[in-house]
Design an enzyme around this catalytic site. Sequence first.
Site, mmCIF file in Angstrom:
data_model
loop_
_atom_site.group_PDB
_atom_site.id
_atom_site.type_symbol
_atom_site.label_atom_id
_atom_site.label_comp_id
_atom_site.label_asym_id
_atom_site.label_seq_id
_atom_site.Cartn_x
_atom_site.Cartn_y
_atom_site.Cartn_z
ATOM 1 N N ASP A 1 1.100 -1.105 -0.068
ATOM 2 C CA ASP A 1 -0.015 -0.034 0.020
ATOM 3 C C ASP A 1 0.722 1.149 0.014
ATOM 4 O OD1 ASP A 1 -3.008 0.459 1.174
ATOM 5 O OD2 ASP A 1 -1.709 2.226 1.061
ATOM 6 N N ASN A 2 0.365 2.283 -0.931
ATOM 7 C CA ASN A 2 1.502 3.461 -0.925
ATOM 8 C C ASN A 2 1.109 4.379 0.255
ATOM 9 O OD1 ASN A 2 -0.794 4.669 -1.725
ATOM 10 N ND2 ASN A 2 -0.027 4.861 -3.926
ATOM 11 N N ILE B 1 2.112 -0.114 -6.683
ATOM 12 C CA ILE B 1 1.976 -1.438 -7.335
ATOM 13 C C ILE B 1 2.631 -1.524 -8.571
ATOM 14 C CG2 ILE B 1 -0.098 -2.330 -6.113
ATOM 15 C CD1 ILE B 1 -1.697 -1.339 -8.519
ATOM 16 N N PHE C 1 -7.157 -4.425 -4.220
ATOM 17 C CA PHE C 1 -8.018 -3.215 -3.863
ATOM 18 C C PHE C 1 -7.553 -2.002 -4.180
ATOM 19 C CE2 PHE C 1 -8.727 -6.875 -0.761
ATOM 20 C CZ PHE C 1 -10.090 -6.825 -0.693
ATOM 21 N N TYR D 1 -13.323 7.475 -13.545
ATOM 22 C CA TYR D 1 -13.224 6.378 -12.311
ATOM 23 C C TYR D 1 -13.723 4.924 -12.864
ATOM 24 C CZ TYR D 1 -14.119 3.509 -8.285
ATOM 25 O OH TYR D 1 -14.346 2.303 -7.402
ATOM 26 N N ASN E 1 -22.506 0.442 -3.365
ATOM 27 C CA ASN E 1 -21.813 1.501 -2.273
ATOM 28 C C ASN E 1 -21.484 0.988 -0.909
ATOM 29 O OD1 ASN E 1 -23.204 3.082 -4.531
ATOM 30 N ND2 ASN E 1 -22.497 4.858 -2.990
ATOM 31 N N PHE F 1 -26.578 16.370 -3.490
ATOM 32 C CA PHE F 1 -26.002 16.705 -4.532
ATOM 33 C C PHE F 1 -27.039 16.278 -5.800
ATOM 34 C CE2 PHE F 1 -21.456 15.889 -2.902
ATOM 35 C CZ PHE F 1 -21.269 17.132 -2.469
ATOM 36 N N ARG G 1 -28.818 4.738 -4.638
ATOM 37 C CA ARG G 1 -27.644 3.820 -4.522
ATOM 38 C C ARG G 1 -27.994 2.726 -3.707
ATOM 39 N NH1 ARG G 1 -26.538 6.779 -7.704
ATOM 40 N NH2 ARG G 1 -24.624 8.245 -8.055
ATOM 41 N N ARG H 1 -23.456 16.344 -8.604
ATOM 42 C CA ARG H 1 -21.970 16.074 -8.911
ATOM 43 C C ARG H 1 -21.636 15.612 -10.354
ATOM 44 N NH1 ARG H 1 -19.706 12.256 -4.273
ATOM 45 N NH2 ARG H 1 -20.769 10.842 -5.526
HETATM 46 N N1 UDP Z 1 -23.855 12.497 -2.114
HETATM 47 C C1 UDP Z 1 -24.587 13.652 -1.691
HETATM 48 N N2 UDP Z 1 -23.901 14.463 -0.634
HETATM 49 C C2 UDP Z 1 -22.487 14.313 -0.424
HETATM 50 C C3 UDP Z 1 -22.012 13.031 -0.813
HETATM 51 C C4 UDP Z 1 -22.707 12.170 -1.807
HETATM 52 O O1 UDP Z 1 -25.875 13.785 -2.235
HETATM 53 O O2 UDP Z 1 -21.936 14.931 0.359
HETATM 54 C C5 UDP Z 1 -24.439 11.662 -2.929
HETATM 55 C C6 UDP Z 1 -23.928 11.195 -4.508
HETATM 56 O O3 UDP Z 1 -24.117 12.347 -5.357
HETATM 57 C C7 UDP Z 1 -24.362 9.980 -4.584
HETATM 58 C C8 UDP Z 1 -24.686 9.258 -3.234
HETATM 59 O O4 UDP Z 1 -24.774 10.557 -2.614
HETATM 60 O O5 UDP Z 1 -25.590 10.028 -5.225
HETATM 61 C C9 UDP Z 1 -23.691 8.475 -2.727
HETATM 62 O O6 UDP Z 1 -22.240 8.962 -3.153
HETATM 63 P P1 UDP Z 1 -20.927 8.549 -2.494
HETATM 64 O O7 UDP Z 1 -19.998 9.483 -2.591
HETATM 65 O O8 UDP Z 1 -21.239 8.106 -0.921
HETATM 66 O O9 UDP Z 1 -20.701 7.194 -3.158
HETATM 67 P P2 UDP Z 1 -20.533 7.003 -4.678
HETATM 68 O O10 UDP Z 1 -21.859 6.643 -5.258
HETATM 69 O O11 UDP Z 1 -19.962 8.132 -5.550
HETATM 70 O O12 UDP Z 1 -19.632 5.742 -4.789
#
Ligand code: UDP
Length: 331
Positions: A31-32, A52, A73, A141, A170, A206, A219, A280
């Site tokens: 792990d770095n 890695i 991971f 990503y 998630n 978001f 999610r 986002r």
């Molecule tokens: N989200 C949000 N506010 C935050 C962080 C996340 O509304 O401060 C939303 C984000 O847009 C997504 C969901 O929550 O729809 C889950 O985001 P998270 O970053 O936890 O996991 P990801 O889906 O990016 O893996």
Amino acid sequence: MAILVTGGAGYIGSVAVDDLKARGEDVVVVDNLVYGHREAIDADIPFYQGNIGDRDLLDRIFAEHDIESCMHFSAYAYVGESVEEPKKYFDNNYVQTLALLDALLANGVKRFVFSSTCASFGEPQYLPIDESHPQSPTNPYGWTKFMVERTLSAYQAAYGLDFVVLRYFNAAGATARRGEDHSPETHLIPLALFAASGRIPHVSIFGDDYDTPDGTAIRDYIHVSDLSSAHMAALDHLRAGKNPEFINLGNGNGYSVKEVIRTAERVTQRPIKAVIAPRRAGDPSKLVANAAKAREILGWQPQLPTLEAIIESAWSWHNANTAGYSGSDRK
Ligand code: UDP
């Protein structure tokens, strides 16, 4: 014979390392520590700090340990950041993984368990998402993980590299010893808990104009221990000489951002201030897993499938580690 765990100091990797150790496996961690925490790995686990993609380091690990399998991971995993800094993601998550695969093949390691993601699917065409759902990531990503998936198929055909790809929905929650401690923290559940404990004044939502019942994104949250147990089953699968597989890991239940915040209020019994913010970049509206294949092929059975149980475990960890790993003397 040992299992090489990349990213073993990270959130999910550290739980898998504990579970491997509990099974009596020999484990070696690389792990770095860019995002991982040294304190998240027990002192008796051989640990190498570095990338890695550092072939000299990898060759040293192979010289010092008899590695039989690899659980990979390590990755950068911030969706938003990947949109702003794609170069960082393609390099770390893809180019470095290619170098890791080279090192594994050169040293005769042909069992590989890979942490992939629901972000490799993109905006869903139907729900819940099964393994044959088309993949069209909406952010870099997701692309990096998808590219590794394609690479594994090609390497399996050409070089006999056997793999299980696990596509996490998630990841959330904590064990008694390990929890989520990202810096910066961007994930919804820890941020909601920070808001509950007063560490931050509010959590942002978001986007509330998605095509979902309450307008916020949906999610499928899965407990980190349940993710880890799927890795144990994937290792057994590979050791039994079974076919390479792509497997989705979720609970099959979708929760909106507002539902997560409400559940966190119930669990913590504290009010959580939420402020509507813009969407986002890169976020799909809904991601919910069909995890039937994980049950069927791996015999996987999630133990903590409810959102309440997931958030409760995260809340316990946050309360026991208010400053995260940096404030802890846990070894
Ligand atoms: N989200 C949000 N506010 C935050 C962080 C996340 O509304 O401060 C939303 C984000 O847009 C997504 C969901 O929550 O729809 C889950 O985001 P998270 O970053 O936890 O996991 P990801 O889906 O990016 O893996």
